[in-house]
Design a protein around this motif. Structure first.
Motif, mmCIF file in Angstrom:
data_model
loop_
_atom_site.group_PDB
_atom_site.id
_atom_site.type_symbol
_atom_site.label_atom_id
_atom_site.label_comp_id
_atom_site.label_asym_id
_atom_site.label_seq_id
_atom_site.Cartn_x
_atom_site.Cartn_y
_atom_site.Cartn_z
ATOM 1 N N VAL A 227 0.851 -1.188 0.000
ATOM 2 C CA VAL A 227 0.000 0.000 0.000
ATOM 3 C C VAL A 227 0.885 1.235 0.000
ATOM 4 O O VAL A 227 1.789 1.363 0.829
ATOM 5 C CB VAL A 227 -0.935 0.020 1.232
ATOM 6 N N GLY A 228 0.601 2.140 -0.932
ATOM 7 C CA GLY A 228 1.300 3.420 -0.952
ATOM 8 C C GLY A 228 0.741 4.327 0.124
ATOM 9 O O GLY A 228 -0.472 4.454 0.280
ATOM 10 N N VAL A 229 1.631 4.945 0.900
ATOM 11 C CA VAL A 229 1.225 5.851 1.971
ATOM 12 C C VAL A 229 1.751 7.244 1.636
ATOM 13 O O VAL A 229 2.965 7.463 1.596
ATOM 14 C CB VAL A 229 1.762 5.366 3.340
ATOM 15 N N PRO A 230 0.831 8.192 1.367
ATOM 16 C CA PRO A 230 1.264 9.539 0.996
ATOM 17 C C PRO A 230 1.688 10.365 2.203
ATOM 18 O O PRO A 230 1.177 10.184 3.303
ATOM 19 C CB PRO A 230 -0.001 10.134 0.359
ATOM 20 N N CYS A 231 2.635 11.251 1.961
ATOM 21 C CA CYS A 231 3.099 12.182 2.988
ATOM 22 C C CYS A 231 3.351 13.531 2.314
ATOM 23 O O CYS A 231 3.459 13.612 1.090
ATOM 24 C CB CYS A 231 4.418 11.719 3.603
ATOM 25 N N HIS A 232 3.471 14.574 3.126
ATOM 26 C CA HIS A 232 3.898 15.867 2.603
ATOM 27 C C HIS A 232 5.350 15.729 2.131
ATOM 28 O O HIS A 232 6.060 14.806 2.560
ATOM 29 C CB HIS A 232 3.815 16.939 3.695
ATOM 30 N N PRO A 233 5.825 16.639 1.279
ATOM 31 C CA PRO A 233 7.210 16.563 0.806
ATOM 32 C C PRO A 233 8.253 16.460 1.915
ATOM 33 O O PRO A 233 9.279 15.822 1.754
ATOM 34 C CB PRO A 233 7.382 17.858 0.000
ATOM 35 N N ASP A 234 7.961 17.051 3.087
ATOM 36 C CA ASP A 234 8.918 16.992 4.194
ATOM 37 C C ASP A 234 8.766 15.719 5.026
ATOM 38 O O ASP A 234 9.442 15.540 6.033
ATOM 39 C CB ASP A 234 8.786 18.225 5.096
ATOM 40 N N GLY A 235 7.863 14.823 4.601
ATOM 41 C CA GLY A 235 7.665 13.562 5.310
ATOM 42 C C GLY A 235 6.576 13.602 6.364
ATOM 43 O O GLY A 235 6.239 12.577 6.950
ATOM 44 N N ALA A 236 6.018 14.785 6.604
ATOM 45 C CA ALA A 236 4.960 14.910 7.607
ATOM 46 C C ALA A 236 3.674 14.248 7.113
ATOM 47 O O ALA A 236 3.378 14.238 5.918
ATOM 48 C CB ALA A 236 4.703 16.383 7.917
ATOM 49 N N ALA A 237 2.920 13.718 8.047
ATOM 50 C CA ALA A 237 1.655 13.067 7.717
ATOM 51 C C ALA A 237 0.579 14.109 7.429
ATOM 52 O O ALA A 237 0.665 15.253 7.870
ATOM 53 C CB ALA A 237 1.221 12.185 8.885
ATOM 54 N N HIS A 238 -0.436 13.699 6.659
ATOM 55 C CA HIS A 238 -1.630 14.526 6.449
ATOM 56 C C HIS A 238 -2.840 13.601 6.470
ATOM 57 O O HIS A 238 -2.706 12.412 6.751
ATOM 58 C CB HIS A 238 -1.536 15.362 5.163
ATOM 59 N N GLU A 239 -4.042 14.132 6.203
ATOM 60 C CA GLU A 239 -5.240 13.302 6.395
ATOM 61 C C GLU A 239 -5.250 12.071 5.495
ATOM 62 O O GLU A 239 -5.757 11.023 5.890
ATOM 63 C CB GLU A 239 -6.517 14.120 6.242
#
Length: 135
Positions: free
Chosen positions: A66-78
């Protein structure tokens, strides 16, 4: 994200690029380290899992990715939390190992490559990234 060692007997994989309305799917294997796009699942809730079950039945993978998206800086989002929940649900429903992959920029890359189905192409990018990481 979980870091789990992939057993050597794990040879075939199905990957998912989770989205609220559409989930990209790709199949691939450890031998060729390549992925092939499959039809994107355009369903939500229980209907989504029924389509996932059909794919698992068809492809008989050893594990799921499963691909898990993050912000460019690696921070999580919704969407990070949604993808992680989807991964947990896959583990619980299908009893297969599920591996999580950082999928930053996979959709952007799919669009840049001119993909007709960006969701399936993104799932391929996610799976090939995972396959390249295997020993």
């Amino acid at each position: 994200m979980m870091t789990v060692e992939v057993p050597v007997n794990g040879q075939s994989f199905l990957a998912f690029d989770y989205g609220l309305k559409r989930t990209g799917v790709a199949s691939g294997n450890r031998i060729t380290r390549t992925a092939t796009p499959q039809a994107t699942i355009a369903a939500e809730g229980g209907a989504r899992f029924a389509r996932v079950a059909e794919r698992i039945q068809e492809w008989q993978p050893d594990a799921l990715v499963v691909g898990v998206p993050c912000h460019p800086d690696g921070a999580a989002h919704e969407n990070t939390a949604r993808a992680l929940k989807f991964a947990r649900q896959l583990r619980g429903r299908f009893g297969l190992p599920v591996f999580e992959v950082d999928e930053r920029y996979s959709t952007t890359e799919a669009h840049a490559l001119g993909a007709k189905d960006a969701d399936a192409a993104s799932a391929c990018i996610i799976l090939e990234q995972f396959l390249r990481s295997l020993p």
